[in-house]
Scaffold this motif. Sequence first.
Motif, short mmCIF file in Angstrom:
data_model
loop_
_atom_site.label_atom_id
_atom_site.label_comp_id
_atom_site.label_asym_id
_atom_site.label_seq_id
_atom_site.Cartn_x
_atom_site.Cartn_y
_atom_site.Cartn_z
N HIS A 183 -2.46 -5.38 -0.21
CA HIS A 183 -2.94 -5.91 1.23
C HIS A 183 -4.34 -5.85 1.41
CE1 HIS A 183 1.18 -6.39 1.89
NE2 HIS A 183 1.64 -5.23 2.18
N TYR A 184 -4.84 -4.85 1.06
CA TYR A 184 -6.48 -4.84 1.13
C TYR A 184 -7.31 -5.98 0.31
CZ TYR A 184 -5.32 0.15 2.86
OH TYR A 184 -5.11 1.14 3.54
N ARG A 185 -6.81 -6.22 -0.74
CA ARG A 185 -7.59 -7.29 -1.33
C ARG A 185 -7.14 -8.82 -0.91
NH1 ARG A 185 -7.64 -9.05 -7.66
NH2 ARG A 185 -9.54 -10.35 -7.74
N GLY A 234 -7.34 -3.14 7.28
CA GLY A 234 -8.20 -2.63 6.17
C GLY A 234 -7.78 -0.97 6.03
N ASP A 235 -6.84 -0.74 6.87
CA ASP A 235 -6.69 0.69 7.09
C ASP A 235 -5.32 0.86 7.81
OD1 ASP A 235 -8.20 3.48 6.73
OD2 ASP A 235 -6.89 3.68 8.42
N ARG A 284 -9.34 -8.80 1.87
CA ARG A 284 -10.79 -9.02 1.78
C ARG A 284 -10.91 -10.66 1.15
NH1 ARG A 284 -15.19 -9.84 1.66
NH2 ARG A 284 -16.93 -9.10 0.52
N HIS A 322 -10.52 -0.39 3.95
CA HIS A 322 -10.83 0.05 2.33
C HIS A 322 -10.78 -1.67 1.75
CE1 HIS A 322 -9.32 3.80 2.57
NE2 HIS A 322 -8.46 3.74 3.57
N SER A 323 -10.85 -2.68 2.52
CA SER A 323 -10.86 -3.98 1.84
C SER A 323 -12.44 -3.96 1.24
CB SER A 323 -10.64 -5.07 3.00
OG SER A 323 -11.77 -5.19 3.85
N ILE A 350 0.80 -1.23 0.06
CA ILE A 350 -0.02 0.06 -0.08
C ILE A 350 0.68 1.40 0.10
CG2 ILE A 350 -1.75 1.34 1.23
CD1 ILE A 350 -2.81 -1.44 -0.08
N THR A 377 -12.78 -3.40 -2.27
CA THR A 377 -12.24 -4.25 -3.47
C THR A 377 -12.96 -5.70 -3.34
OG1 THR A 377 -9.97 -5.01 -4.45
CG2 THR A 377 -10.56 -5.12 -1.86
N ALA A 436 -2.56 -2.00 7.50
CA ALA A 436 -3.60 -2.22 6.30
C ALA A 436 -3.89 -3.75 6.08
CB ALA A 436 -2.86 -1.79 4.91
#
Length: 242
Positions: A211-213, A51-52, A216, A229-230, A37, A233, A47
């Motif tokens: 990393h967010y994906r 998710g952040d 997820r 943020h996940s 990220i 995506t 992250a």
Amino acid sequence: MVVLENHNADAIIGAPDAPYLTSLADQGAVFTNAHAITHPSQPNYLALFSGDTQGITDDSCPHSSAAANLGSELTAAQLSFAGYSEDLPGTGYTGCFPGQYDRNHAPWVDFTNLPGSVNLPYTQFPPDPERLPTLSFVIPNLCHDMHNCDVATGDSWLHTNIAGYLAWARAHNSMLVITFDESDDSPSNRIATMVLGPMVVAGQYGEYVDHYRMLRTLEQMYRLPALGHSAQTAPVTDVWTH
């Protein structure tokens, strides 16, 4: 999930100093367009885990947050989580940088909604993987994660410490994820990321993954809420046999 440190993807997969990781790449699904990220290390771990980046932009320590995270969501779903950190002085330890341990690489320590019992020394990684929690992170020390030592040293550590679990995983429908926190300060921040297990279709996959994906995808596996943020995506769906 094993998280390593600070190398570009092309310094790992296919590199002469990383024969074990290269062999794993040949056996699993490799994301050739995987990215971290940001820079430096700590925000990437946050992250991936929550998710952040939780407003963190550097490697300062300590920090504290009550935000939901992968560990707290697993617990709420009556599933289990643990992070195993090499050279952590003891269960629940909250110090920052003793010896070769770095709290910045163990994001679960920052979250007040997780008990200290999930923060474990790697010496407590169970010899029998049947005793592992639902989801585990393994964090090598600052030498073996390739932060302070060379790629060959980290590659050898992985072979010694992960090969046994991977053999078990293939017979027990379990999965190994290997990724990096960030690249070696490159603007593209492209990192080596791979998944291995009996549910994985081996090959190279060029879709964008960060990393967010990855978070997820783990959330989808366990039907957990999408954190931060996940939620923006989609999970990875095309590497599975079923």
